[in-house]
Design a protein around this motif. Structure first.
Motif, short mmCIF file in Angstrom:
data_model
loop_
_atom_site.label_atom_id
_atom_site.label_comp_id
_atom_site.label_asym_id
_atom_site.label_seq_id
_atom_site.Cartn_x
_atom_site.Cartn_y
_atom_site.Cartn_z
N TYR A 48 -31.61 -33.64 13.44
CA TYR A 48 -31.91 -34.94 14.05
C TYR A 48 -30.95 -35.21 15.21
O TYR A 48 -29.87 -34.61 15.31
CB TYR A 48 -31.84 -36.06 13.00
CG TYR A 48 -30.50 -36.22 12.33
CD1 TYR A 48 -29.57 -37.15 12.79
CD2 TYR A 48 -30.15 -35.44 11.22
CE1 TYR A 48 -28.33 -37.31 12.17
CE2 TYR A 48 -28.92 -35.59 10.59
CZ TYR A 48 -28.02 -36.52 11.08
OH TYR A 48 -26.80 -36.68 10.47
N ALA A 49 -31.36 -36.17 16.07
CA ALA A 49 -30.62 -36.41 17.31
C ALA A 49 -29.51 -37.43 17.15
O ALA A 49 -28.44 -37.27 17.72
CB ALA A 49 -31.59 -36.86 18.40
N LYS A 50 -29.77 -38.50 16.40
CA LYS A 50 -28.78 -39.57 16.27
C LYS A 50 -28.94 -40.22 14.91
O LYS A 50 -30.06 -40.51 14.46
CB LYS A 50 -28.98 -40.62 17.37
CG LYS A 50 -27.92 -41.73 17.35
CD LYS A 50 -28.04 -42.65 18.52
CE LYS A 50 -27.08 -43.83 18.44
NZ LYS A 50 -25.66 -43.44 18.50
N ALA A 51 -27.81 -40.48 14.26
CA ALA A 51 -27.83 -41.07 12.92
C ALA A 51 -28.03 -42.58 12.98
O ALA A 51 -27.67 -43.25 13.94
CB ALA A 51 -26.51 -40.76 12.21
N ASN A 52 -28.63 -43.11 11.91
CA ASN A 52 -28.73 -44.54 11.66
C ASN A 52 -29.34 -45.34 12.82
O ASN A 52 -28.81 -46.36 13.25
CB ASN A 52 -27.35 -45.12 11.31
CG ASN A 52 -27.47 -46.49 10.64
OD1 ASN A 52 -28.46 -46.76 9.95
ND2 ASN A 52 -26.50 -47.35 10.85
N VAL A 53 -30.47 -44.84 13.33
CA VAL A 53 -31.33 -45.64 14.20
C VAL A 53 -32.72 -45.58 13.60
O VAL A 53 -33.06 -44.65 12.85
CB VAL A 53 -31.34 -45.11 15.66
CG1 VAL A 53 -30.00 -45.36 16.32
CG2 VAL A 53 -31.71 -43.63 15.72
N THR A 54 -33.55 -46.57 13.89
CA THR A 54 -34.83 -46.69 13.18
C THR A 54 -35.75 -45.49 13.42
O THR A 54 -36.50 -45.11 12.52
CB THR A 54 -35.56 -47.97 13.60
OG1 THR A 54 -35.61 -48.05 15.04
CG2 THR A 54 -34.85 -49.20 13.06
N SER A 55 -35.69 -44.89 14.61
CA SER A 55 -36.56 -43.74 14.87
C SER A 55 -36.20 -42.56 13.96
O SER A 55 -37.07 -41.96 13.32
CB SER A 55 -36.47 -43.33 16.34
OG SER A 55 -35.12 -43.14 16.73
N THR A 56 -34.92 -42.24 13.88
CA THR A 56 -34.48 -41.16 13.00
C THR A 56 -34.75 -41.50 11.54
O THR A 56 -35.27 -40.67 10.78
CB THR A 56 -32.97 -40.89 13.18
OG1 THR A 56 -32.72 -40.48 14.52
CG2 THR A 56 -32.48 -39.80 12.24
N ASN A 57 -34.42 -42.73 11.15
CA ASN A 57 -34.62 -43.14 9.75
C ASN A 57 -36.08 -43.03 9.35
O ASN A 57 -36.40 -42.57 8.25
CB ASN A 57 -34.13 -44.57 9.55
CG ASN A 57 -32.62 -44.70 9.71
OD1 ASN A 57 -31.91 -43.70 9.77
ND2 ASN A 57 -32.14 -45.92 9.81
N GLY A 58 -36.99 -43.45 10.23
CA GLY A 58 -38.41 -43.39 9.91
C GLY A 58 -38.90 -41.96 9.73
O GLY A 58 -39.68 -41.67 8.81
N ARG A 59 -38.46 -41.06 10.57
CA ARG A 59 -38.89 -39.66 10.48
C ARG A 59 -38.34 -39.00 9.22
O ARG A 59 -39.04 -38.22 8.57
CB ARG A 59 -38.44 -38.91 11.73
CG ARG A 59 -39.12 -39.40 12.99
CD ARG A 59 -38.47 -38.88 14.28
NE ARG A 59 -38.80 -39.77 15.39
CZ ARG A 59 -38.33 -39.64 16.62
NH1 ARG A 59 -37.50 -38.65 16.91
NH2 ARG A 59 -38.67 -40.50 17.56
N ILE A 60 -37.11 -39.33 8.88
CA ILE A 60 -36.53 -38.78 7.65
C ILE A 60 -37.24 -39.33 6.43
O ILE A 60 -37.47 -38.61 5.45
CB ILE A 60 -35.01 -39.05 7.60
CG1 ILE A 60 -34.30 -38.22 8.68
CG2 ILE A 60 -34.44 -38.71 6.22
CD1 ILE A 60 -32.80 -38.50 8.80
N GLU A 61 -37.63 -40.61 6.46
CA GLU A 61 -38.38 -41.18 5.34
C GLU A 61 -39.73 -40.49 5.19
O GLU A 61 -40.21 -40.25 4.06
CB GLU A 61 -38.57 -42.69 5.55
CG GLU A 61 -37.30 -43.50 5.34
CD GLU A 61 -36.68 -43.27 3.98
OE1 GLU A 61 -37.40 -43.35 2.96
OE2 GLU A 61 -35.46 -43.00 3.92
N GLY A 62 -40.39 -40.15 6.29
CA GLY A 62 -41.64 -39.39 6.23
C GLY A 62 -41.43 -38.00 5.65
O GLY A 62 -42.24 -37.50 4.86
#
Length: 332
Positions: free
Chosen positions: A185-199
Protein backbone atom coordinates in the motif's frame (compact mmCIF):
# COMPACT_ATOMS: atom_id res chain seq x y z
CA UNK A 1 -0.59 55.79 -19.25
CA UNK A 2 -3.07 53.08 -18.28
CA UNK A 3 -6.09 53.04 -20.57
CA UNK A 4 -9.53 52.63 -19.00
CA UNK A 5 -12.91 51.54 -20.29
CA UNK A 6 -13.98 55.17 -19.96
CA UNK A 7 -11.16 56.26 -22.31
CA UNK A 8 -12.19 53.65 -24.88
CA UNK A 9 -15.82 54.78 -24.73
CA UNK A 10 -14.78 58.42 -25.21
CA UNK A 11 -12.57 57.65 -28.24
CA UNK A 12 -15.24 55.44 -29.80
CA UNK A 13 -17.92 58.04 -29.03
CA UNK A 14 -20.13 55.46 -27.32
CA UNK A 15 -21.29 54.81 -23.78
CA UNK A 16 -19.25 52.88 -21.21
CA UNK A 17 -22.07 50.30 -21.14
CA UNK A 18 -21.66 49.71 -24.89
CA UNK A 19 -17.94 49.05 -24.50
CA UNK A 20 -18.70 46.69 -21.61
CA UNK A 21 -21.21 44.75 -23.73
CA UNK A 22 -18.63 44.33 -26.51
CA UNK A 23 -15.95 43.12 -24.08
CA UNK A 24 -18.23 40.67 -22.28
CA UNK A 25 -20.43 39.67 -25.22
CA UNK A 26 -23.53 40.38 -23.15
CA UNK A 27 -25.55 42.27 -25.76
CA UNK A 28 -25.69 42.51 -29.53
CA UNK A 29 -23.97 45.72 -30.65
CA UNK A 30 -23.97 46.89 -34.26
CA UNK A 31 -21.12 45.52 -36.35
CA UNK A 32 -19.66 48.97 -37.05
CA UNK A 33 -19.61 50.02 -33.38
CA UNK A 34 -18.29 46.64 -32.27
CA UNK A 35 -15.50 46.72 -34.86
CA UNK A 36 -14.48 50.26 -33.89
CA UNK A 37 -14.39 49.41 -30.17
CA UNK A 38 -12.33 46.27 -30.77
CA UNK A 39 -9.84 48.23 -32.88
CA UNK A 40 -9.34 50.72 -30.05
CA UNK A 41 -8.95 47.87 -27.54
CA UNK A 42 -6.28 46.32 -29.77
CA UNK A 43 -4.63 49.69 -30.36
CA UNK A 44 -4.04 50.24 -26.64
CA UNK A 45 -3.68 46.53 -25.76
CA UNK A 46 -6.44 47.03 -23.18
CA UNK A 47 -6.98 44.23 -20.65
CA UNK A 48 -10.11 44.37 -18.43
CA UNK A 49 -9.46 44.56 -14.69
CA UNK A 50 -10.89 41.18 -13.72
CA UNK A 51 -9.98 41.66 -10.07
CA UNK A 52 -12.08 44.81 -9.77
CA UNK A 53 -15.00 43.11 -11.46
CA UNK A 54 -14.71 40.12 -9.16
CA UNK A 55 -14.61 42.32 -6.08
CA UNK A 56 -17.85 43.98 -7.19
CA UNK A 57 -19.46 40.61 -7.80
CA UNK A 58 -17.91 39.08 -4.65
CA UNK A 59 -16.81 36.14 -6.84
CA UNK A 60 -13.35 35.30 -8.15
CA UNK A 61 -14.39 32.64 -10.69
CA UNK A 62 -11.37 30.76 -9.37
CA UNK A 63 -11.21 27.44 -7.54
CA UNK A 64 -8.40 25.84 -5.56
CA UNK A 65 -7.19 22.26 -6.00
CA UNK A 66 -4.98 20.88 -3.22
CA UNK A 67 -3.65 17.35 -3.67
CA UNK A 68 -1.57 15.44 -1.17
CA UNK A 69 0.62 13.84 -3.83
CA UNK A 70 1.10 14.03 -7.57
CA UNK A 71 3.08 10.94 -8.49
CA UNK A 72 0.97 8.58 -10.59
CA UNK A 73 -1.32 8.40 -13.62
CA UNK A 74 -4.42 8.12 -11.40
CA UNK A 75 -3.84 11.44 -9.59
CA UNK A 76 -2.67 13.09 -12.82
CA UNK A 77 -5.93 12.06 -14.46
CA UNK A 78 -7.97 13.55 -11.62
CA UNK A 79 -6.06 16.86 -11.80
CA UNK A 80 -6.62 16.89 -15.56
CA UNK A 81 -10.34 16.20 -15.11
CA UNK A 82 -10.76 19.01 -12.58
CA UNK A 83 -8.86 21.41 -14.83
CA UNK A 84 -10.88 20.58 -17.94
CA UNK A 85 -14.22 20.92 -16.17
CA UNK A 86 -13.17 24.20 -14.55
CA UNK A 87 -12.17 25.62 -17.93
CA UNK A 88 -15.46 24.52 -19.52
CA UNK A 89 -17.37 26.40 -16.83
CA UNK A 90 -15.27 29.55 -17.04
CA UNK A 91 -13.20 29.04 -13.88
CA UNK A 92 -9.50 29.50 -13.29
CA UNK A 93 -7.77 26.83 -11.20
CA UNK A 94 -5.04 27.30 -8.59
CA UNK A 95 -3.18 24.02 -8.03
CA UNK A 96 -1.07 23.08 -4.99
CA UNK A 97 0.71 19.78 -4.31
CA UNK A 98 1.43 19.37 -0.60
CA UNK A 99 3.58 16.22 -0.88
CA UNK A 100 1.77 14.61 2.09
CA UNK A 101 2.73 17.49 4.39
CA UNK A 102 -0.30 18.46 6.48
CA UNK A 103 1.29 21.65 7.81
CA UNK A 104 1.82 22.82 4.24
CA UNK A 105 -1.74 21.71 3.52
CA UNK A 106 -3.03 23.94 6.33
CA UNK A 107 -1.02 26.91 5.06
CA UNK A 108 -2.31 26.30 1.53
CA UNK A 109 -5.94 26.41 2.65
CA UNK A 110 -5.22 29.52 4.68
CA UNK A 111 -3.80 31.21 1.57
CA UNK A 112 -6.55 30.08 -0.80
CA UNK A 113 -9.31 31.06 1.61
CA UNK A 114 -8.03 34.66 1.73
CA UNK A 115 -10.46 35.81 -0.99
CA UNK A 116 -8.46 34.05 -3.72
CA UNK A 117 -10.98 31.31 -4.54
CA UNK A 118 -14.71 30.63 -4.47
CA UNK A 119 -14.18 27.04 -3.28
CA UNK A 120 -11.59 24.33 -2.73
CA UNK A 121 -11.20 20.69 -3.77
CA UNK A 122 -8.77 18.83 -1.52
CA UNK A 123 -7.22 15.39 -1.22
CA UNK A 124 -6.21 15.49 2.46
CA UNK A 125 -2.87 14.08 3.56
CA UNK A 126 -4.34 12.61 6.76
CA UNK A 127 -7.67 11.21 7.87
CA UNK A 128 -8.09 13.87 10.56
CA UNK A 129 -8.83 17.26 8.99
CA UNK A 130 -10.64 19.00 11.82
CA UNK A 131 -8.71 22.18 11.03
CA UNK A 132 -11.09 22.56 8.04
CA UNK A 133 -13.99 23.31 10.39
CA UNK A 134 -13.07 26.98 10.74
CA UNK A 135 -13.42 27.42 6.97
CA UNK A 136 -16.75 25.61 6.96
CA UNK A 137 -17.99 28.03 9.60
CA UNK A 138 -17.19 30.84 7.17
CA UNK A 139 -19.25 29.04 4.48
CA UNK A 140 -16.23 28.39 2.25
CA UNK A 141 -17.29 25.55 -0.09
CA UNK A 142 -14.93 22.57 0.30
CA UNK A 143 -15.02 19.14 -1.35
CA UNK A 144 -12.82 16.19 -0.37
CA UNK A 145 -11.76 13.86 -3.18
CA UNK A 146 -10.21 10.34 -3.03
CA UNK A 147 -9.55 10.61 0.71
CA UNK A 148 -11.76 12.19 3.35
CA UNK A 149 -12.35 12.77 7.03
CA UNK A 150 -15.43 10.71 8.07
CA UNK A 151 -16.05 13.09 10.98
CA UNK A 152 -16.79 16.03 8.65
CA UNK A 153 -20.39 15.17 7.81
CA UNK A 154 -21.19 18.45 6.05
CA UNK A 155 -18.34 18.17 3.54
CA UNK A 156 -19.30 16.50 0.23
CA UNK A 157 -16.98 13.75 -0.99
CA UNK A 158 -16.04 12.16 -4.31
CA UNK A 159 -14.22 8.85 -4.01
CA UNK A 160 -13.77 5.65 -5.92
CA UNK A 161 -15.26 2.41 -4.59
CA UNK A 162 -12.13 1.45 -2.65
CA UNK A 163 -13.76 -1.45 -0.82
CA UNK A 164 -14.99 -3.07 -4.04
CA UNK A 165 -11.62 -2.51 -5.71
CA UNK A 166 -9.85 -4.34 -2.88
CA UNK A 167 -12.42 -7.10 -2.90
CA UNK A 168 -12.37 -7.64 -6.68
CA UNK A 169 -8.58 -7.84 -6.97
CA UNK A 170 -8.24 -10.22 -4.04
CA UNK A 171 -11.13 -12.39 -5.19
CA UNK A 172 -9.55 -12.77 -8.62
CA UNK A 173 -6.29 -14.00 -7.11
CA UNK A 174 -8.21 -16.36 -4.80
CA UNK A 175 -10.03 -17.77 -7.83
CA UNK A 176 -6.62 -18.54 -9.33
CA UNK A 177 -5.87 -20.68 -6.30
CA UNK A 178 -3.71 -18.24 -4.34
CA UNK A 179 -4.10 -18.43 -0.57
CA UNK A 180 -1.15 -16.29 0.48
CA UNK A 181 -1.71 -12.85 -1.01
CA UNK A 182 0.57 -9.95 -0.14
CA UNK A 183 -0.60 -6.33 -0.32
CA UNK A 184 1.66 -3.31 -0.87
CA UNK A 185 0.00 0.00 0.00
CA UNK A 186 1.00 3.62 -0.58
CA UNK A 187 0.06 5.41 2.64
CA UNK A 188 -1.19 4.23 6.02
CA UNK A 189 -4.36 5.34 7.77
CA UNK A 190 -6.17 7.20 5.00
CA UNK A 191 -9.67 6.25 3.87
CA UNK A 192 -8.58 5.09 0.39
CA UNK A 193 -6.03 2.62 1.77
CA UNK A 194 -8.34 1.54 4.59
CA UNK A 195 -11.20 0.84 2.18
CA UNK A 196 -9.06 -1.29 -0.12
CA UNK A 197 -7.65 -3.28 2.78
CA UNK A 198 -11.18 -3.85 4.11
CA UNK A 199 -12.17 -5.22 0.68
CA UNK A 200 -9.07 -7.45 0.73
CA UNK A 201 -10.04 -8.77 4.17
CA UNK A 202 -13.65 -9.40 3.11
CA UNK A 203 -12.57 -11.50 0.14
CA UNK A 204 -10.27 -13.58 2.36
CA UNK A 205 -13.12 -14.08 4.83
CA UNK A 206 -15.40 -15.34 2.06
CA UNK A 207 -12.80 -18.03 1.40
CA UNK A 208 -12.50 -18.85 5.13
CA UNK A 209 -8.97 -17.49 5.23
CA UNK A 210 -7.51 -15.60 8.18
CA UNK A 211 -6.18 -12.10 7.59
CA UNK A 212 -2.43 -11.92 8.25
CA UNK A 213 -1.19 -8.40 8.96
CA UNK A 214 2.36 -9.52 8.14
CA UNK A 215 1.27 -9.77 4.51
CA UNK A 216 0.92 -5.97 4.32
CA UNK A 217 3.86 -3.73 3.39
CA UNK A 218 4.22 0.03 2.95
CA UNK A 219 5.57 1.17 -0.42
CA UNK A 220 5.25 4.97 -0.10
CA UNK A 221 3.70 5.43 -3.58
CA UNK A 222 7.08 5.45 -5.38
CA UNK A 223 8.97 3.14 -7.74
CA UNK A 224 11.81 2.80 -5.22
CA UNK A 225 9.35 2.19 -2.39
CA UNK A 226 7.58 -0.54 -4.36
CA UNK A 227 10.85 -2.32 -5.09
CA UNK A 228 12.01 -2.17 -1.46
CA UNK A 229 8.60 -3.31 -0.20
CA UNK A 230 8.49 -6.29 -2.57
CA UNK A 231 11.98 -7.45 -1.60
CA UNK A 232 11.33 -7.03 2.11
CA UNK A 233 7.90 -8.68 2.05
CA UNK A 234 8.83 -11.65 -0.14
CA UNK A 235 12.06 -12.34 1.75
CA UNK A 236 10.15 -12.25 5.04
CA UNK A 237 7.00 -14.15 3.97
CA UNK A 238 8.26 -16.77 1.54
CA UNK A 239 4.86 -18.50 1.32
CA UNK A 240 3.35 -15.53 -0.56
CA UNK A 241 2.48 -16.43 -4.15
CA UNK A 242 0.70 -13.27 -5.32
CA UNK A 243 0.66 -9.52 -4.74
CA UNK A 244 -1.93 -6.75 -4.89
CA UNK A 245 -0.17 -3.39 -5.33
CA UNK A 246 -2.16 -0.20 -4.66
CA UNK A 247 -0.36 2.30 -6.91
CA UNK A 248 1.00 2.12 -10.46
CA UNK A 249 4.44 3.56 -9.64
CA UNK A 250 4.87 0.97 -6.89
CA UNK A 251 3.88 -1.70 -9.42
CA UNK A 252 6.87 -0.71 -11.58
CA UNK A 253 9.10 -1.02 -8.52
CA UNK A 254 7.60 -4.39 -7.60
CA UNK A 255 8.42 -5.72 -11.08
CA UNK A 256 12.02 -4.56 -10.57
CA UNK A 257 12.06 -6.21 -7.16
CA UNK A 258 10.84 -9.51 -8.57
CA UNK A 259 13.59 -9.39 -11.18
CA UNK A 260 16.22 -8.74 -8.51
CA UNK A 261 14.88 -11.71 -6.50
CA UNK A 262 15.02 -13.90 -9.65
CA UNK A 263 11.26 -14.43 -9.46
CA UNK A 264 9.11 -14.60 -12.58
CA UNK A 265 5.66 -13.05 -12.92
CA UNK A 266 3.17 -14.71 -12.94
CA UNK A 267 4.88 -18.11 -12.64
CA UNK A 268 6.38 -17.43 -9.21
CA UNK A 269 4.42 -14.35 -8.14
CA UNK A 270 1.09 -13.33 -9.66
CA UNK A 271 0.39 -9.60 -9.65
CA UNK A 272 -2.53 -7.17 -9.80
CA UNK A 273 -1.81 -3.44 -9.82
CA UNK A 274 -3.91 -0.34 -9.30
CA UNK A 275 -4.56 2.65 -11.56
CA UNK A 276 -3.73 1.17 -14.98
CA UNK A 277 -1.08 3.51 -16.34
CA UNK A 278 -0.63 3.65 -20.15
CA UNK A 279 2.47 1.44 -19.81
CA UNK A 280 0.57 -1.43 -18.15
CA UNK A 281 -0.37 -3.02 -21.47
CA UNK A 282 3.15 -3.05 -22.91
CA UNK A 283 5.18 -4.42 -20.00
CA UNK A 284 6.33 -8.02 -19.93
CA UNK A 285 4.02 -9.46 -18.81
CA UNK A 286 1.17 -6.96 -19.29
CA UNK A 287 -0.18 -5.92 -15.88
CA UNK A 288 -3.68 -6.78 -14.65
CA UNK A 289 -5.05 -3.68 -12.97
CA UNK A 290 -7.89 -2.13 -11.07
CA UNK A 291 -9.03 0.58 -13.50
CA UNK A 292 -10.56 3.94 -12.63
CA UNK A 293 -11.87 6.69 -14.86
CA UNK A 294 -9.66 9.26 -13.14
CA UNK A 295 -10.83 12.11 -15.34
CA UNK A 296 -14.42 11.29 -14.39
CA UNK A 297 -13.46 11.57 -10.72
CA UNK A 298 -11.92 15.00 -11.36
CA UNK A 299 -14.81 16.33 -13.44
CA UNK A 300 -17.32 15.05 -10.88
CA UNK A 301 -15.39 16.69 -8.05
CA UNK A 302 -15.62 20.07 -9.76
CA UNK A 303 -19.35 19.65 -10.40
CA UNK A 304 -19.82 18.75 -6.73
CA UNK A 305 -17.91 21.90 -5.75
CA UNK A 306 -20.29 23.98 -7.87
CA UNK A 307 -23.23 22.29 -6.14
CA UNK A 308 -21.71 23.18 -2.78
CA UNK A 309 -21.22 26.79 -3.90
CA UNK A 310 -24.89 27.04 -4.83
CA UNK A 311 -26.25 25.07 -1.89
CA UNK A 312 -24.40 25.23 1.42
CA UNK A 313 -26.37 22.21 2.71
CA UNK A 314 -25.11 19.94 -0.09
CA UNK A 315 -23.12 17.09 1.49
CA UNK A 316 -23.44 14.00 -0.70
CA UNK A 317 -20.84 11.25 -0.98
CA UNK A 318 -20.47 10.26 -4.63
CA UNK A 319 -18.70 6.96 -5.27
CA UNK A 320 -17.20 6.25 -8.70
CA UNK A 321 -17.07 2.52 -9.60
CA UNK A 322 -13.89 0.69 -10.57
CA UNK A 323 -13.30 -2.34 -12.78
CA UNK A 324 -10.71 -5.12 -13.06
CA UNK A 325 -8.73 -5.21 -16.30
CA UNK A 326 -7.39 -8.75 -16.65
CA UNK A 327 -4.05 -9.28 -18.41
CA UNK A 328 -1.25 -11.85 -18.05
CA UNK A 329 0.42 -10.75 -14.80
CA UNK A 330 -2.27 -12.42 -12.68
CA UNK A 331 -1.88 -15.76 -14.46
CA UNK A 332 -4.76 -15.41 -16.93
Amino acid sequence: MKITIKDIAKEANVSIATVSHVINGTKNISEDKSKKIKEIIDKYNYVPDVRAKNLRNRKTKTAGLVVSSFPDAHVSGIVNGVGKRAKELGYQLLFINTNEDQEYEKESLKLLSSHLVDGIIITPSKINTQYIKKYLERDLPIVQVLRYDPALHTVPKVTIDDFQAGYDATLHLLQHGHRHIGLIYAKANVTSTNGRIEGYKAALKDYDLTFNENYLELGNATVEGGEIAAKYLLNREKQITSLFVLNDLMTVGVMQGLKALLLKCPKDIALIGFGDSPAANITNPPISNICISSETVGRTAFDVLLNKMNNTAYAKHIIIPTSLKVRKSCGC
